[in-house]
Design an enzyme around this catalytic site. Structure first.
Site, PDB file in Angstrom:
ATOM      1  N   CYS A  96       0.870  -1.165   0.000  1.00  0.00           N
ATOM      2  CA  CYS A  96       0.000   0.000   0.000  1.00  0.00           C
ATOM      3  C   CYS A  96       0.915   1.225   0.000  1.00  0.00           C
ATOM      4  CB  CYS A  96      -0.866  -0.028   1.261  1.00  0.00           C
ATOM      5  SG  CYS A  96      -1.893   1.433   1.498  1.00  0.00           S
TER       6      CYS A  96
ATOM      7  N   CYS B 174      -0.706   3.671  -6.638  1.00  0.00           N
ATOM      8  CA  CYS B 174      -1.559   3.064  -5.610  1.00  0.00           C
ATOM      9  C   CYS B 174      -1.802   1.640  -6.086  1.00  0.00           C
ATOM     10  CB  CYS B 174      -2.872   3.837  -5.503  1.00  0.00           C
ATOM     11  SG  CYS B 174      -4.173   2.974  -4.597  1.00  0.00           S
TER      12      CYS B 174
HETATM   13  N1  DGL Z   1      -3.817   0.502  -2.114  1.00  0.00           N
HETATM   14  C1  DGL Z   1      -3.611   1.679  -1.327  1.00  0.00           C
HETATM   15  C2  DGL Z   1      -2.383   2.437  -1.819  1.00  0.00           C
HETATM   16  O1  DGL Z   1      -1.565   1.866  -2.521  1.00  0.00           O
HETATM   17  C3  DGL Z   1      -4.879   2.475  -1.267  1.00  0.00           C
HETATM   18  C4  DGL Z   1      -4.892   3.486  -0.183  1.00  0.00           C
HETATM   19  C5  DGL Z   1      -6.277   3.884   0.295  1.00  0.00           C
HETATM   20  O2  DGL Z   1      -6.949   3.054   0.877  1.00  0.00           O
HETATM   21  O3  DGL Z   1      -6.640   5.054   0.094  1.00  0.00           O
HETATM   22  O4  DGL Z   1      -2.169   3.582  -1.503  1.00  0.00           O
END
Ligand code: DGL
Length: 261
Positions: A73, A183
């Protein structure tokens, strides 16, 4: 130790884009995945909150005997990886916004980055940009709403096209030729993103680099699993079990037993 699992966590299902690459590249490794879908999105939340959740999830993954943890993440990496490295005695691999390869490959001298608010406000992003993209025009956009769209698991062509157009069109006006998916949720929208960005724009997904880095860290520590794995992966979620199961199965093409936490 080498036959212990790798832990992965994300604010939700985005980390599955990293999971897929791991299974392809180091298939002997067993994986414990933790998706914090009940608390997604992390992007607009405070740094303190993300540090707290990341620490709790780390404790959970350590209790599952994980030998290494991938913070799959970008937002949690930006907010919490330094804290995690200081407070837990286990190797962590974080997400790098893939600015370096995009800045190296650009011909137009202009690249785009899509990510969450939390990713852009952290020093992590600013440092990477200053280090690798000093001579490049970097156009970034907080892509609000994309994580929620993927977590909800329903397709709405018109809605997602409108949202992506709003984020990507201004980048095209600045002549970007590479677009970084900053993301881990966004690779699941690659087709929609490519449609709007056009075929002259290359999408850059850092998952591959993260898996290569994970492999070399495991090798160097003598922790790479060399015995065969019968894929006893485990998935845990704080979100809705049925919805998570449907999405995980469609992404991984396997039928998994999702467990609540
Ligand atoms: N998959 C997360 C990232 O890479 C998402 C973050 C979120 O939940 O806003 O930032």
């Amino acid at each position: 130790m080498s036959d212990c699992p790798i832990g992965i966590f994300d604010s939700g299902l985005g980390g599955l884009s990293v999971y897929k690459e791991l299974v392809n590249h180091i298939p002997n490794e067993q994986i414990v995945y933790f998706g914090d879908s009940g608390n997604a999105p992390y992007g607009p939340k405070s740094t303190e909150y993300i540090i707290q959740r990341s620490s709790e999830i780390t404790e959970f993954l350590i209790s599952k005997k994980c030998k290494l943890i991938i913070v799959a993440c970008n937002t949690a990496t930006a907010a919490a990886i330094n804290h995690l490295r200081t407070n837990f005695d286990i190797p962590f691999i974080g997400m790098e916004p893939a600015i370096k390869p995009a800045a190296k490959a650009t011909k137009t001298g202009s690249i785009g980055v899509l990510g969450t608010q939390g990713t852009f406000i952290g020093g992590h992003y600013q440092n990477t940009k200053a280090k690798y993209a000093n001579n490049v025009n970097v156009v970034y956009r907080i892509a609000s709403g994309l994580v929620e769209y993927i977590e909800q698991g329903e397709k709405d062509e018109e809605y997602i096209t409108g949202l992506l157009t709003k984020y990507i069109e201004p980048m095209l006006l600045e002549n970007i030729d590479h677009l970084v998916l900053g993301c881990t949720h966004y690779p699941f929208l690659s087709k929609d993103i490519q449609k709007i960005a056009g075929s002259d724009v290359t999408l850059v997904n850092p998952a591959n680099a993260v898996v290569r880095h994970t492999t070399s860290v495991l090798k160097m520590a003598g922790m790479l699993n060399i015995s065969e794995n019968n894929r006893g992966d485990e998935f845990f979620t704080t979100g809705d079990i049925e919805k998570t199961k449907r999405i995980v199965d469609s992404i991984t093409m396997r039928l998994y037993n999702i467990k609540p936490v």
